[in-house]
Scaffold this active site. Sequence first.
Site, PDB file in Angstrom:
ATOM      1  N   SER A  34      65.690 104.581   9.928  1.00 54.13           N
ATOM      2  CA  SER A  34      66.171 104.847   8.566  1.00 54.13           C
ATOM      3  C   SER A  34      67.512 105.585   8.574  1.00 54.13           C
ATOM      4  CB  SER A  34      65.149 105.699   7.811  1.00 54.13           C
ATOM      5  OG  SER A  34      63.907 105.044   7.782  1.00 54.13           O
ATOM      6  N   THR A  71      60.767 103.926  13.041  1.00 53.96           N
ATOM      7  CA  THR A  71      59.366 104.334  12.878  1.00 53.96           C
ATOM      8  C   THR A  71      58.869 104.062  11.469  1.00 53.96           C
ATOM      9  OG1 THR A  71      59.662 106.069  14.529  1.00 53.96           O
ATOM     10  CG2 THR A  71      57.774 106.280  13.072  1.00 53.96           C
ATOM     11  N   CYS A  72      59.628 104.430  10.470  1.00 46.59           N
ATOM     12  CA  CYS A  72      59.166 104.313   9.081  1.00 46.59           C
ATOM     13  C   CYS A  72      58.771 102.878   8.755  1.00 46.59           C
ATOM     14  CB  CYS A  72      60.249 104.799   8.124  1.00 46.59           C
ATOM     15  SG  CYS A  72      59.796 104.543   6.406  1.00 46.59           S
ATOM     16  N   CYS A  77      55.619 104.904   7.862  1.00 46.67           N
ATOM     17  CA  CYS A  77      55.362 104.955   6.412  1.00 46.67           C
ATOM     18  C   CYS A  77      54.945 103.618   5.810  1.00 46.67           C
ATOM     19  CB  CYS A  77      56.618 105.408   5.673  1.00 46.67           C
ATOM     20  SG  CYS A  77      57.634 106.592   6.526  1.00 46.67           S
ATOM     21  N   LYS A  80      51.624 102.050   7.226  1.00 44.59           N
ATOM     22  CA  LYS A  80      50.572 103.000   6.825  1.00 44.59           C
ATOM     23  C   LYS A  80      50.235 102.850   5.342  1.00 44.59           C
ATOM     24  CE  LYS A  80      51.649 106.494   4.879  1.00 44.59           C
ATOM     25  NZ  LYS A  80      52.244 107.686   5.406  1.00 44.59           N
ATOM     26  N   LYS A  81      51.296 102.754   4.513  1.00 48.68           N
ATOM     27  CA  LYS A  81      51.049 102.660   3.062  1.00 48.68           C
ATOM     28  C   LYS A  81      50.338 101.351   2.722  1.00 48.68           C
ATOM     29  CE  LYS A  81      51.721 104.335  -1.201  1.00 48.68           C
ATOM     30  NZ  LYS A  81      52.909 104.376  -2.034  1.00 48.68           N
ATOM     31  N   TYR A 212      49.545 115.349   8.588  1.00 51.21           N
ATOM     32  CA  TYR A 212      49.714 114.164   7.745  1.00 51.21           C
ATOM     33  C   TYR A 212      48.954 112.959   8.305  1.00 51.21           C
ATOM     34  CZ  TYR A 212      54.083 115.944   5.504  1.00 51.21           C
ATOM     35  OH  TYR A 212      55.021 116.633   4.801  1.00 51.21           O
ATOM     36  N   GLU A 216      45.724 111.016   6.775  1.00 50.99           N
ATOM     37  CA  GLU A 216      45.965 109.685   6.202  1.00 50.99           C
ATOM     38  C   GLU A 216      45.089 108.622   6.879  1.00 50.99           C
ATOM     39  OE1 GLU A 216      50.523 110.405   4.602  1.00 50.99           O
ATOM     40  OE2 GLU A 216      50.277 109.319   6.472  1.00 50.99           O
ATOM     41  N   ARG A 239      47.965 122.472   7.666  1.00 51.81           N
ATOM     42  CA  ARG A 239      48.612 123.782   7.778  1.00 51.81           C
ATOM     43  C   ARG A 239      50.032 123.699   7.209  1.00 51.81           C
ATOM     44  NH1 ARG A 239      51.723 125.864  11.945  1.00 51.81           N
ATOM     45  NH2 ARG A 239      51.142 124.163  13.341  1.00 51.81           N
ATOM     46  N   GLY A 296      51.021 115.646  16.278  1.00 51.96           N
ATOM     47  CA  GLY A 296      52.441 115.950  16.171  1.00 51.96           C
ATOM     48  C   GLY A 296      53.312 114.967  16.933  1.00 51.96           C
ATOM     49  N   ASP A 337      64.717 112.684  12.913  1.00 48.37           N
ATOM     50  CA  ASP A 337      63.656 113.378  13.669  1.00 48.37           C
ATOM     51  C   ASP A 337      64.127 113.926  15.011  1.00 48.37           C
ATOM     52  OD1 ASP A 337      62.004 112.569  11.627  1.00 48.37           O
ATOM     53  OD2 ASP A 337      60.472 111.695  12.926  1.00 48.37           O
ATOM     54  N   HIS A 471      50.360 110.693 -23.448  1.00 53.46           N
ATOM     55  CA  HIS A 471      48.911 110.735 -23.635  1.00 53.46           C
ATOM     56  C   HIS A 471      48.321 109.348 -23.775  1.00 53.46           C
ATOM     57  CE1 HIS A 471      45.161 112.668 -24.701  1.00 53.46           C
ATOM     58  NE2 HIS A 471      45.028 111.808 -25.697  1.00 53.46           N
ATOM     59  N   GLU A 476      50.349 114.515 -17.959  1.00 51.81           N
ATOM     60  CA  GLU A 476      50.596 115.429 -19.095  1.00 51.81           C
ATOM     61  C   GLU A 476      50.033 116.822 -18.835  1.00 51.81           C
ATOM     62  OE1 GLU A 476      48.623 114.533 -22.860  1.00 51.81           O
ATOM     63  OE2 GLU A 476      47.065 113.426 -21.802  1.00 51.81           O
TER      64      GLU A 476
HETATM   65  P1  NDP Z   1      51.789 117.284  12.038  1.00 49.38           P
HETATM   66  O1  NDP Z   1      52.807 118.159  12.650  1.00 49.38           O
HETATM   67  O2  NDP Z   1      51.780 117.056  10.577  1.00 49.38           O
HETATM   68  O3  NDP Z   1      50.342 117.825  12.441  1.00 49.38           O
HETATM   69  C1  NDP Z   1      49.981 117.971  13.782  1.00 49.38           C
HETATM   70  C2  NDP Z   1      48.524 118.364  13.825  1.00 49.38           C
HETATM   71  O4  NDP Z   1      48.078 118.302  15.165  1.00 49.38           O
HETATM   72  C3  NDP Z   1      48.274 119.767  13.330  1.00 49.38           C
HETATM   73  O5  NDP Z   1      47.083 119.783  12.597  1.00 49.38           O
HETATM   74  C4  NDP Z   1      48.128 120.552  14.627  1.00 49.38           C
HETATM   75  O6  NDP Z   1      47.252 121.618  14.514  1.00 49.38           O
HETATM   76  C5  NDP Z   1      47.482 119.533  15.528  1.00 49.38           C
HETATM   77  N1  NDP Z   1      47.705 119.753  16.928  1.00 49.38           N
HETATM   78  C6  NDP Z   1      48.885 119.872  17.582  1.00 49.38           C
HETATM   79  N2  NDP Z   1      48.681 120.019  18.903  1.00 49.38           N
HETATM   80  C7  NDP Z   1      47.342 119.987  19.089  1.00 49.38           C
HETATM   81  C8  NDP Z   1      46.522 120.112  20.234  1.00 49.38           C
HETATM   82  N3  NDP Z   1      47.034 120.274  21.448  1.00 49.38           N
HETATM   83  N4  NDP Z   1      45.179 120.066  20.072  1.00 49.38           N
HETATM   84  C9  NDP Z   1      44.648 119.899  18.841  1.00 49.38           C
HETATM   85  N5  NDP Z   1      45.381 119.772  17.712  1.00 49.38           N
HETATM   86  C10 NDP Z   1      46.718 119.821  17.847  1.00 49.38           C
HETATM   87  O7  NDP Z   1      51.893 115.941  12.871  1.00 49.38           O
HETATM   88  P2  NDP Z   1      51.482 114.455  12.582  1.00 49.38           P
HETATM   89  O8  NDP Z   1      51.321 113.876  13.942  1.00 49.38           O
HETATM   90  O9  NDP Z   1      50.377 114.339  11.619  1.00 49.38           O
HETATM   91  O10 NDP Z   1      52.776 113.880  11.885  1.00 49.38           O
HETATM   92  C11 NDP Z   1      54.049 114.019  12.510  1.00 49.38           C
HETATM   93  C12 NDP Z   1      55.130 114.155  11.491  1.00 49.38           C
HETATM   94  O11 NDP Z   1      55.381 112.883  10.910  1.00 49.38           O
HETATM   95  C13 NDP Z   1      54.801 115.061  10.312  1.00 49.38           C
HETATM   96  O12 NDP Z   1      55.092 116.389  10.571  1.00 49.38           O
HETATM   97  C14 NDP Z   1      55.680 114.498   9.243  1.00 49.38           C
HETATM   98  O13 NDP Z   1      56.933 115.099   9.370  1.00 49.38           O
HETATM   99  C15 NDP Z   1      55.770 113.046   9.561  1.00 49.38           C
HETATM  100  N6  NDP Z   1      54.883 112.254   8.710  1.00 49.38           N
HETATM  101  C16 NDP Z   1      55.071 112.240   7.357  1.00 49.38           C
HETATM  102  C17 NDP Z   1      54.247 111.500   6.548  1.00 49.38           C
HETATM  103  C18 NDP Z   1      54.458 111.499   5.079  1.00 49.38           C
HETATM  104  O14 NDP Z   1      55.518 111.898   4.630  1.00 49.38           O
HETATM  105  N7  NDP Z   1      53.467 111.079   4.297  1.00 49.38           N
HETATM  106  C19 NDP Z   1      53.161 110.697   7.083  1.00 49.38           C
HETATM  107  C20 NDP Z   1      53.037 110.809   8.500  1.00 49.38           C
HETATM  108  C21 NDP Z   1      53.868 111.549   9.270  1.00 49.38           C
HETATM  109  P3  NDP Z   1      47.705 123.080  14.007  1.00 49.38           P
HETATM  110  O15 NDP Z   1      47.935 122.964  12.543  1.00 49.38           O
HETATM  111  O16 NDP Z   1      46.534 123.911  14.372  1.00 49.38           O
HETATM  112  O17 NDP Z   1      48.948 123.400  14.780  1.00 49.38           O
END
Ligand code: NDP
Length: 498
Positions: A34, A71-72, A77, A80-81, A212, A216, A239, A296, A337, A471, A476
Amino acid sequence: MASRKMLIDGDANQTNENDQADYDFDLFVIGAGSGGVRAARFSANFGAKVGICELPFHPISSEVIGGVGGTCVIRGCVPKKILVYGATLGGEIEDARNYGWELNEKIDFNWKKLLHKKTEEIVRLNGIYKRLLSGAGVKFFEGEGKVVGPNEVHVIQTDGTKLSYTAKHILVATGSRAQRPNIPGKELAITSDEALSLEEFPKRAVILGGGYIAVEFASIWCGMGATVDLFFRKELPLRGFDNEMRAVVARNLEGRGINLHAQTNLTEIVKTDGGLKVYTDHGEEFVADVVMFATGRIPNSSRLNLEAVGVELDKSGAVKVDEYSHTSVPSIWAIGDVTNRMNLTPVALMEGTCFAKTVFEGKPTKPDYSHIPCAVFSIPPLSIVGLSEEQAVDQANGDTLVFTSTFNPMKNTISGRQEKSVMKLVVDAETDKVLGASMCGPDAPEIMQGIAIALKCGATKAQFDSTVGIHPSAAEEFVTMRSVTRRVAPAKKVRTNL
Ligand code: NDP
């Protein structure tokens, strides 16, 4: 950074020794996702001679990480959607019964059919992105890009041929990739890349992560009829989002049938005849057809040779940039990214636009990271803009007013679905300015886009209240939240580790 100073002084066309060299391109972009495509097209529209490279992709294999659209479009995205739409329809068909629809025949879900349709759409979009580039006069090269000097790139094609080009500016826009936690048996697990192209529908799915992607995919597979067990480290998923809204999402996921395992991690994955056996740090065992890591993503920087040419990376591998997306090497820039700023497609688009304006329009432009709305496409979705209650209270000098509305969406009164929508406004008590808005419920992302404009304009709660509602609609509620749910003094700062 000499060239940044030159740009901030306001004359992008000012010449220096560097400018007078004879380059193949004014700009060479590595990565046609993107951000890269946006930067390439806009730069070309400003008159630059632009080249761009991207890896090839196979539409139904996730082995090669590439494809114009990035990726998107290819493995994020968009597909996925499409799956979210598919999964949402399952619940809608159920809801239709009380609306008089006689669904006499057995309703089946055909995963392969949806997957095929999804792939057709991705291939179509891939073609559109390629045409967008050629339409803008950008020269596309298929292959892996490497930076071999401040003004030189190599493109290594799949047959091993190495192409070499010089460019006045190089833009790194290579995105990120899923990371896998170091758990015994981790090679048996998949990431979202493979999850979007699974040959067989996973009837039993285990997902690790609370972000996320985890939330999802839990909604997608559960909505299509799978048994889903979601494991995450904190008390609640998501978080960083407003704690109250995280609890709403958790309640809704459970209400839809997803098994949530809070404060639980996986310790091992073993292949057995009955499926993949996963062990948890609570001593439990689960058997699944698929185990997905959604833990992540990490920046795609390691294969680019960046540090060798002087581009600084941080300890996560993200390319360090200033507020104009300029790296530590004057001729090299980075967006999206790979810079690990705010990893969302529309943000990469904004950074690409700002880059093109700064470098080729002669208008130094910084990306504006304020009031960026976002959505988690769980079923139902969560969408937010601005500050969470915790962030507002943390940053406030005075009191924070919190308005909430929890209601049964009108559609549910007939369908009988037991699922509340929740909306929230966080307001500065002194200035009346709305600092944050969130919603979990059907159409939340569609509604929040307009709310984001209001917040960007600095709207006050009084202005929300004076806006006439539509309405009957869920939206609203945002203009009819009259009574304060709570008033939080700055002294009551809540610090949790949920
Ligand atoms: P996120 O960063 O959103 O979440 C990562 C999750 O993995 C957290 O819950 C984290 O836990 C957990 N985690 C990380 N390391 C470990 C581990 N070693 N063991 C267990 N749990 C772990 O990452 P995602 O992979 O879901 O998404 C990546 C990025 O992609 C997002 O940050 C976002 O920017 C983007 N994205 C956006 C979307 C949208 O706009 N709708 C959709 C999908 C992706 P903890 O919280 O405890 O650290």
